[in-house]
Write a protein that holds these residues in place. Structure first.
Motif, PDB file in Angstrom:
ATOM      1  N   VAL A  12     -42.917 -39.999  65.215  1.00  0.00           N
ATOM      2  CA  VAL A  12     -43.315 -41.222  65.902  1.00  0.00           C
ATOM      3  C   VAL A  12     -44.809 -41.145  66.200  1.00  0.00           C
ATOM      4  O   VAL A  12     -45.362 -40.041  66.355  1.00  0.00           O
ATOM      5  N   GLN A  13     -45.439 -42.294  66.281  1.00  0.00           N
ATOM      6  CA  GLN A  13     -46.859 -42.326  66.618  1.00  0.00           C
ATOM      7  C   GLN A  13     -47.046 -42.182  68.125  1.00  0.00           C
ATOM      8  O   GLN A  13     -46.157 -42.538  68.917  1.00  0.00           O
ATOM      9  N   ALA A  14     -48.195 -41.675  68.505  1.00  0.00           N
ATOM     10  CA  ALA A  14     -48.521 -41.559  69.919  1.00  0.00           C
ATOM     11  C   ALA A  14     -48.384 -42.921  70.602  1.00  0.00           C
ATOM     12  O   ALA A  14     -48.774 -43.947  70.035  1.00  0.00           O
ATOM     13  N   GLY A  15     -47.796 -42.897  71.783  1.00  0.00           N
ATOM     14  CA  GLY A  15     -47.537 -44.132  72.512  1.00  0.00           C
ATOM     15  C   GLY A  15     -46.170 -44.714  72.254  1.00  0.00           C
ATOM     16  O   GLY A  15     -45.738 -45.632  72.959  1.00  0.00           O
ATOM     17  N   GLY A  16     -45.493 -44.190  71.244  1.00  0.00           N
ATOM     18  CA  GLY A  16     -44.183 -44.704  70.886  1.00  0.00           C
ATOM     19  C   GLY A  16     -43.062 -44.088  71.705  1.00  0.00           C
ATOM     20  O   GLY A  16     -43.304 -43.330  72.654  1.00  0.00           O
ATOM     21  N   SER A  17     -41.834 -44.423  71.319  1.00  0.00           N
ATOM     22  CA  SER A  17     -40.654 -43.972  72.046  1.00  0.00           C
ATOM     23  C   SER A  17     -39.612 -43.405  71.086  1.00  0.00           C
ATOM     24  O   SER A  17     -39.552 -43.794  69.918  1.00  0.00           O
ATOM     25  N   LEU A  18     -38.801 -42.513  71.602  1.00  0.00           N
ATOM     26  CA  LEU A  18     -37.633 -41.986  70.911  1.00  0.00           C
ATOM     27  C   LEU A  18     -36.550 -41.763  71.945  1.00  0.00           C
ATOM     28  O   LEU A  18     -36.843 -41.490  73.108  1.00  0.00           O
ATOM     29  N   ARG A  19     -35.304 -41.855  71.491  1.00  0.00           N
ATOM     30  CA  ARG A  19     -34.197 -41.492  72.356  1.00  0.00           C
ATOM     31  C   ARG A  19     -33.373 -40.426  71.677  1.00  0.00           C
ATOM     32  O   ARG A  19     -32.857 -40.635  70.584  1.00  0.00           O
ATOM     33  N   LEU A  20     -33.260 -39.293  72.347  1.00  0.00           N
ATOM     34  CA  LEU A  20     -32.419 -38.207  71.856  1.00  0.00           C
ATOM     35  C   LEU A  20     -31.038 -38.303  72.498  1.00  0.00           C
ATOM     36  O   LEU A  20     -30.903 -38.732  73.635  1.00  0.00           O
ATOM     37  N   ALA A  21     -30.042 -37.892  71.745  1.00  0.00           N
ATOM     38  CA  ALA A  21     -28.680 -37.843  72.265  1.00  0.00           C
ATOM     39  C   ALA A  21     -28.141 -36.426  72.127  1.00  0.00           C
ATOM     40  O   ALA A  21     -28.509 -35.695  71.202  1.00  0.00           O
ATOM     41  N   CYS A  22     -27.284 -36.053  73.038  1.00  0.00           N
ATOM     42  CA  CYS A  22     -26.631 -34.749  72.999  1.00  0.00           C
ATOM     43  C   CYS A  22     -25.135 -34.986  73.186  1.00  0.00           C
ATOM     44  O   CYS A  22     -24.687 -35.312  74.294  1.00  0.00           O
ATOM     45  N   ALA A  23     -24.394 -34.848  72.114  1.00  0.00           N
ATOM     46  CA  ALA A  23     -22.954 -35.058  72.156  1.00  0.00           C
ATOM     47  C   ALA A  23     -22.253 -33.723  72.400  1.00  0.00           C
ATOM     48  O   ALA A  23     -22.535 -32.735  71.723  1.00  0.00           O
ATOM     49  N   VAL A  24     -21.349 -33.725  73.355  1.00  0.00           N
ATOM     50  CA  VAL A  24     -20.656 -32.503  73.748  1.00  0.00           C
ATOM     51  C   VAL A  24     -19.181 -32.606  73.395  1.00  0.00           C
ATOM     52  O   VAL A  24     -18.531 -33.615  73.707  1.00  0.00           O
ATOM     53  N   SER A  25     -18.660 -31.590  72.761  1.00  0.00           N
ATOM     54  CA  SER A  25     -17.231 -31.516  72.480  1.00  0.00           C
ATOM     55  C   SER A  25     -16.663 -30.247  73.105  1.00  0.00           C
ATOM     56  O   SER A  25     -17.341 -29.219  73.166  1.00  0.00           O
ATOM     57  N   GLY A  26     -15.425 -30.340  73.580  1.00  0.00           N
ATOM     58  CA  GLY A  26     -14.823 -29.210  74.272  1.00  0.00           C
ATOM     59  C   GLY A  26     -15.275 -29.184  75.717  1.00  0.00           C
ATOM     60  O   GLY A  26     -16.267 -29.782  76.090  1.00  0.00           O
ATOM     61  N   GLY A  27     -14.575 -28.505  76.558  1.00  0.00           N
ATOM     62  CA  GLY A  27     -14.957 -28.414  77.957  1.00  0.00           C
ATOM     63  C   GLY A  27     -14.740 -29.724  78.702  1.00  0.00           C
ATOM     64  O   GLY A  27     -14.124 -30.659  78.193  1.00  0.00           O
ATOM     65  N   THR A  28     -15.288 -29.808  79.904  1.00  0.00           N
ATOM     66  CA  THR A  28     -15.167 -30.999  80.740  1.00  0.00           C
ATOM     67  C   THR A  28     -16.566 -31.533  80.992  1.00  0.00           C
ATOM     68  O   THR A  28     -17.256 -31.099  81.916  1.00  0.00           O
ATOM     69  N   PHE A  29     -16.987 -32.478  80.181  1.00  0.00           N
ATOM     70  CA  PHE A  29     -18.382 -32.941  80.179  1.00  0.00           C
ATOM     71  C   PHE A  29     -18.825 -33.410  81.554  1.00  0.00           C
ATOM     72  O   PHE A  29     -19.938 -33.111  81.987  1.00  0.00           O
ATOM     73  N   SER A  30     -17.957 -34.134  82.252  1.00  0.00           N
ATOM     74  CA  SER A  30     -18.374 -34.751  83.512  1.00  0.00           C
ATOM     75  C   SER A  30     -18.750 -33.715  84.573  1.00  0.00           C
ATOM     76  O   SER A  30     -19.445 -34.050  85.538  1.00  0.00           O
ATOM     77  N   THR A  31     -18.329 -32.487  84.412  1.00  0.00           N
ATOM     78  CA  THR A  31     -18.633 -31.451  85.401  1.00  0.00           C
ATOM     79  C   THR A  31     -19.901 -30.668  85.072  1.00  0.00           C
ATOM     80  O   THR A  31     -20.356 -29.865  85.881  1.00  0.00           O
ATOM     81  N   TYR A  32     -20.462 -30.923  83.887  1.00  0.00           N
ATOM     82  CA  TYR A  32     -21.617 -30.136  83.463  1.00  0.00           C
ATOM     83  C   TYR A  32     -22.932 -30.720  83.947  1.00  0.00           C
ATOM     84  O   TYR A  32     -23.140 -31.932  83.903  1.00  0.00           O
TER      85      TYR A  32
END
Length: 118
Positions: A12-32
């Motif tokens: 991306v060019q300076a001044g721009g935006s990105l959105r990263l995602a982190c998908a979790v499998s296994g465990g109890t996500f809401s407690t992390y």
């Protein structure tokens, strides 16, 4: 077995935006607590920010405060890192991590490259 998979990196060019995602499998996500870290070439790992599982409170590193936002959607088992006003010095491999609230980060993703051009 808990697995974390990051996505959304790129160029991306300076001044721009990105959105990263982190998908979790296994465990109890809401407690992390979900943390984001980054590592630039030749540098150590840097804390970007985190969001708790218990109350979704957030904390950010000084270098990204006011530009980056962390969020989570528990019913999708996914955490996000919205990065705005990107700078070349934000170039790094970005990692997400998961752990119990007030505990150590036990689980890590493989990382995703973010490159910001001047």
């Amino acid at each position: 077995q808990v697995q974390l998979v990051e996505s959304g990196g790129g160029l991306v060019q300076a001044g721009g935006s990105l959105r990263l995602a982190c998908a979790v499998s296994g465990g109890t996500f809401s407690t992390y607590t979900m943390g984001w870290f980054r590592q630039a070439p030749g540098k150590g790992r840097e804390f970007v920010g985190r969001i708790r599982g218990s109350d979704s409170s957030t904390v950010y590193g000084d270098s990204v405060k006011g530009r980056f936002t962390i969020s989570r959607v528990n019913n999708k088992n996914t955490a996000y890192l919205q990065m705005d006003s990107l700078k070349p010095e934000d170039t790094a491999v970005y990692y997400c991590a998961a752990g119990a609230d007030w505990g150590a980060y036990e689980y890590w993703g493989q990382g995703t490259q973010v490159t910001v051009s001047a």
